[in-house]
Design an enzyme around this catalytic site. Sequence first.
Site, short mmCIF file in Angstrom:
data_model
loop_
_atom_site.label_atom_id
_atom_site.label_comp_id
_atom_site.label_asym_id
_atom_site.label_seq_id
_atom_site.Cartn_x
_atom_site.Cartn_y
_atom_site.Cartn_z
N CYS A 13 0.87 -1.18 0.00
CA CYS A 13 0.00 0.00 0.00
C CYS A 13 0.91 1.23 0.00
O CYS A 13 2.08 1.13 -0.37
CB CYS A 13 -0.98 -0.02 1.17
SG CYS A 13 -0.21 0.00 2.81
N ASN A 16 2.28 1.52 4.32
CA ASN A 16 2.57 0.25 5.02
C ASN A 16 2.32 0.36 6.52
O ASN A 16 3.02 -0.23 7.33
CB ASN A 16 4.02 -0.22 4.75
CG ASN A 16 4.31 -1.65 5.20
OD1 ASN A 16 5.43 -1.96 5.61
ND2 ASN A 16 3.34 -2.52 5.15
N CYS A 18 -1.37 0.73 7.38
CA CYS A 18 -2.81 0.44 7.52
C CYS A 18 -3.23 -0.77 6.69
O CYS A 18 -3.44 -1.86 7.22
CB CYS A 18 -3.65 1.66 7.11
SG CYS A 18 -3.42 3.09 8.20
N ARG A 19 -3.36 -0.58 5.38
CA ARG A 19 -3.99 -1.64 4.57
C ARG A 19 -3.12 -2.86 4.36
O ARG A 19 -3.57 -4.00 4.56
CB ARG A 19 -4.41 -1.05 3.21
CG ARG A 19 -5.53 -0.04 3.32
CD ARG A 19 -5.68 0.77 2.05
NE ARG A 19 -4.50 1.60 1.80
CZ ARG A 19 -4.29 2.31 0.70
NH1 ARG A 19 -5.17 2.25 -0.28
NH2 ARG A 19 -3.21 3.04 0.58
N SER A 20 -1.86 -2.68 3.94
CA SER A 20 -1.05 -3.88 3.65
C SER A 20 -0.66 -4.64 4.93
O SER A 20 -0.63 -5.88 4.88
CB SER A 20 0.17 -3.55 2.78
OG SER A 20 1.04 -2.64 3.39
N ASP A 128 -8.38 3.96 1.49
CA ASP A 128 -7.30 4.32 2.40
C ASP A 128 -7.88 4.91 3.68
O ASP A 128 -8.39 6.03 3.68
CB ASP A 128 -6.40 5.34 1.70
CG ASP A 128 -5.15 5.64 2.49
OD1 ASP A 128 -5.12 5.29 3.70
OD2 ASP A 128 -4.20 6.19 1.92
P1 4NP Z 1 -1.74 2.85 4.09
O1 4NP Z 1 -2.28 4.26 4.63
O2 4NP Z 1 -1.20 3.12 2.69
O3 4NP Z 1 -2.94 1.97 4.07
O4 4NP Z 1 -0.66 2.42 5.07
C1 4NP Z 1 -1.47 5.40 4.64
C2 4NP Z 1 -0.65 5.65 5.70
C3 4NP Z 1 0.14 6.78 5.73
C4 4NP Z 1 0.11 7.67 4.67
C5 4NP Z 1 -0.71 7.39 3.58
C6 4NP Z 1 -1.50 6.27 3.56
N1 4NP Z 1 0.91 8.85 4.67
O5 4NP Z 1 0.89 9.59 3.68
O6 4NP Z 1 1.59 9.10 5.66
#
Ligand code: 4NP
Length: 158
Positions: A13, A16, A18-20, A128
């Site tokens: 994702c 890294n 939340c989703r992955s 997200d």
């Molecule tokens: P993820 O969510 O891609 O599901 O881990 C996010 C976590 C942090 C950020 C973006 C998406 N960020 O921009 O910090």
Amino acid sequence: MPDLEVRSVLFVCLGNICRSPTAEGVMHKLIGRDGLESKIHVDSAGTIGYHTGEPADLRMQEAAARREIPLASVSRQIERADFDRFDLIIAMDRENLRDLRALDSHREGQLRLFSEFLPPGSAADVPDPYYGQAGFDRVIDIVEQGCPAILEHLLRGS
Ligand code: 4NP
């Protein structure tokens, strides 16, 4: 070359956190349930390195813990060598997939979008939760829906 006996999958994702990590955790839970620890290797990574070294987002950890999903991953950024380490690389959304293609444009056969493993008509992207596109529980619902098909795909070796 990846070990032919062990099938490996990397979930990717953006951050890294939340989703992955959730997809990794749900896969670990399925693997434990089915006693497949010696057959399937799972990891996760982000397309950005902004959160490198951090555990999963606390809100994601809490939602996962309520559903007994282990979330042990520590954030790291994907690197080109991951294309040699993993049989299958699964992007959580289309932007992640574009970023993976940009990292190495010759690996199309290893790349999949998570939603390919969801029922027909499902949204193309796992939303997200970090940016409020969906709640953390909704993300878990989607991930739990897709992971059994991913496990089957890996076991079939296709
Ligand atoms: P993820 O969510 O891609 O599901 O881990 C996010 C976590 C942090 C950020 C973006 C998406 N960020 O921009 O910090």
